[in-house]
Design a protein around this motif. Structure first.
Motif, PDB file in Angstrom:
ATOM      1  N   ARG A 365       0.860  -1.177   0.000  1.00  0.00           N
ATOM      2  CA  ARG A 365       0.000   0.000   0.000  1.00  0.00           C
ATOM      3  C   ARG A 365       0.903   1.235   0.000  1.00  0.00           C
ATOM      4  O   ARG A 365       1.985   1.230   0.599  1.00  0.00           O
ATOM      5  N   ARG A 366       0.445   2.289  -0.661  1.00  0.00           N
ATOM      6  CA  ARG A 366       1.286   3.480  -0.856  1.00  0.00           C
ATOM      7  C   ARG A 366       0.807   4.638  -0.006  1.00  0.00           C
ATOM      8  O   ARG A 366      -0.390   4.832   0.178  1.00  0.00           O
ATOM      9  N   ASP A 367       1.747   5.416   0.491  1.00  0.00           N
ATOM     10  CA  ASP A 367       1.471   6.656   1.209  1.00  0.00           C
ATOM     11  C   ASP A 367       2.405   7.721   0.640  1.00  0.00           C
ATOM     12  O   ASP A 367       3.541   7.885   1.090  1.00  0.00           O
ATOM     13  N   GLY A 368       1.936   8.427  -0.380  1.00  0.00           N
ATOM     14  CA  GLY A 368       2.755   9.449  -1.016  1.00  0.00           C
ATOM     15  C   GLY A 368       3.975   8.844  -1.680  1.00  0.00           C
ATOM     16  O   GLY A 368       3.864   7.973  -2.547  1.00  0.00           O
ATOM     17  N   ALA A 369       5.158   9.276  -1.261  1.00  0.00           N
ATOM     18  CA  ALA A 369       6.402   8.797  -1.858  1.00  0.00           C
ATOM     19  C   ALA A 369       6.960   7.573  -1.146  1.00  0.00           C
ATOM     20  O   ALA A 369       8.119   7.203  -1.357  1.00  0.00           O
ATOM     21  N   ARG A 370       6.153   6.927  -0.319  1.00  0.00           N
ATOM     22  CA  ARG A 370       6.591   5.728   0.387  1.00  0.00           C
ATOM     23  C   ARG A 370       5.606   4.585   0.105  1.00  0.00           C
ATOM     24  O   ARG A 370       4.400   4.811  -0.031  1.00  0.00           O
TER      25      ARG A 370
END
Length: 457
Positions: A365-370
């Protein structure tokens, strides 16, 4: 370090201790200091309405006095994303020198009265005082890589860590336990590696006590994770009768007492905390959550997970954007951090393209640039299994992944222990469940309730 003139508040954050197990072990007589604290405290069972029962979520709910729907934290290593003030921010702003030692998802210090040593999974928040950088770097590396058979600490880093401990309160008792641990791992007939979690707690406690003596904060938070770790790994060995797949006799001999051993080790810290604050000080015990038997994976023999051996090697094989870094967190999960949201989104697409035996290798799962990612397989795999990307490139699964073994023999439970020992608050046992957010408000009010410290005689 007893002090009748103490006016300290120590918050013991013992991750996921279980009220029923505390009751059972106190009745057994093996937790005399927990019993001592219990008899001096208001006793609550805390609860949470958060949708996600993850320890890093509930700790933030307690620290901010806000539920997950408000604070918005979903993962470890997101302390830098928290905009709400946390408990220690309020204490420092009120004029109290405050020490935070290992609390989950602490943000950066916002006050000169506030010293923060982040949790071992924190890579985005550094210690507020560079004095603790050597300690945090060594502990973070070893906690994050403890499931990686290929990981090693450099001799220089280990030597620097040893020097730090020697100059920051390492006790003879802890040193003896650590030396015995090394020897028994080498010559013992049973697996002793799991004891390392307790040794880490003892080392951390020594540094915490030294810092209390040196800096004399009015408020201090101390976090310990050993029992949570033992419960997830060894609940099946503590309560084999609850499971379809029961451990072999050799495993029972090695791990059957692991959880009780963890509780007994923390019991000594409780006793020392009570001695430190004295009669006029306060101690809060909070566990945020608890655990219970996890029977969801009995049909496949238990949950068995795998983790990357070398993240940079894996990134290169996948074709991830240059400059990507990896920040391992719990067991087999890790953050991949990128220079841009676009690079992170592209990494997610690369992960989706990798399969083995017709099944997706990764979840993410993605959170912005992470991107938080992990191997999706929860069973042992064949030694010769291959994985391939969308272009058809193929490689051995075991080249990039190492088995962690069976995990999650227990699962999170929304209730936890919340005990408050403070002058003017007689012992009582509250029947009504206490929301974690209310527990935070109660904690914040403790300093205002206490009498001023008396001058030492």
């Amino acid at each position: 370090m007893t002090s009748e003139s103490s006016n300290k508040l120590i918050v013991l954050e013992f991750n996921e201790l279980c009220p029923p197990l505390l009751d059972k072990l106190m009745a057994k007589g093996v937790l005399p200091n927990f019993q001592r604290l219990y008899e001096q405290s208001e006793i609550y069972v805390s609860t949470t309405s958060d949708e996600s029962l993850e320890p890093w979520v509930q700790w933030v709910s307690y620290h901010t006095a806000r539920p997950q729907s408000v604070h918005g934290v979903n993962e470890l290593d997101q302390g830098h994303c928290i905009t709400l003030p946390q408990l220690w921010d309020h204490f420092a702003e009120a004029g109290n020198d405050t020490l935070v030692f290992g609390a989950m998802n602490a943000g950066p210090s916002r006050n000169e009265r506030l010293t923060i040593v982040p949790d071992p999974w924190s890579r985005q928040v550094a210690p507020s005082d560079k004095e603790f950088a050597v300690f945090h770097d060594f502990v973070s590396h070893n906690v994050a890589e403890h499931t990686n058979p290929d990981a090693q600490s450099g001799a220089r880093q280990a030597l620097a860590f040893g020097r730090f401990l020697m100059s920051h309160g390492l006790s003879l008792g802890t040193l003896g336990r650590a030396v015995a641990q090394v020897l028994l791992e080498k010559i013992g007939r049973r697996d002793r590696r799991w004891h390392r979690a307790t040794i880490l707690d003892l080392l951390s406690w020594d540094v915490f006590k030294y810092t209390l003596r040196k800096r004399q904060p009015q408020v201090a938070f101390f976090f310990a994770n050993s029992v949570a770790f033992y419960q997830h790994r060894f609940w099946r060995h503590m309560a084999a009768e609850d499971y379809v797949n029961r451990p072999a006799p050799a495993e029972m001999a090695a791990y059957g007492k692991a959880i009780e051993t963890g509780y007994r080790a923390l019991d000594s810290l409780v006793g020392e905390a009570l001695d430190i604050v004295g009669e006029s000080g306060s101690v809060v015990l909070v566990t945020a959550l608890s655990q219970e038997a996890n029977l969801k994976y009995e049909d496949i023999g238990g949950k068995f997970v795998h983790r990357p051996r070398d993240f940079q090697k894996l990134f290169a094989w996948l074709g991830a954007a240059s400059g990507a870094t990896a920040e391992p967190v719990m067991t087999h999960q890790a953050w991949a951090s990128f220079k841009s949201d676009a690079d992170a989104a592209a990494f997610g697409e690369l992960l989706d393209g990798v399969t083995a035996g017709g099944a997706a290798v990764f979840s993410w799962r993605r959170d912005g640039a992470r991107v938080m990612f992990w191997c999706a397989f929860i069973r042992p795999v064949a030694d010769d299994m291959k994985m391939q990307d969308r272009s058809g490139r193929s490689t051995a699964f075991t080249e990039f992944f190492a088995p962690v073994g069976y995990v999650n023999n227990s699962q999170h439970h929304p209730e936890g222990a919340f005990w408050v020992k403070s002058p003017g608050r007689p012992h009582r046992v509250e029947i009504t469940r206490l929301p974690l957010e209310t527990a935070a408000t109660l904690t914040m009010g403790l300093l205002d309730e206490r009498p001023p410290a008396r001058d030492a005689a």
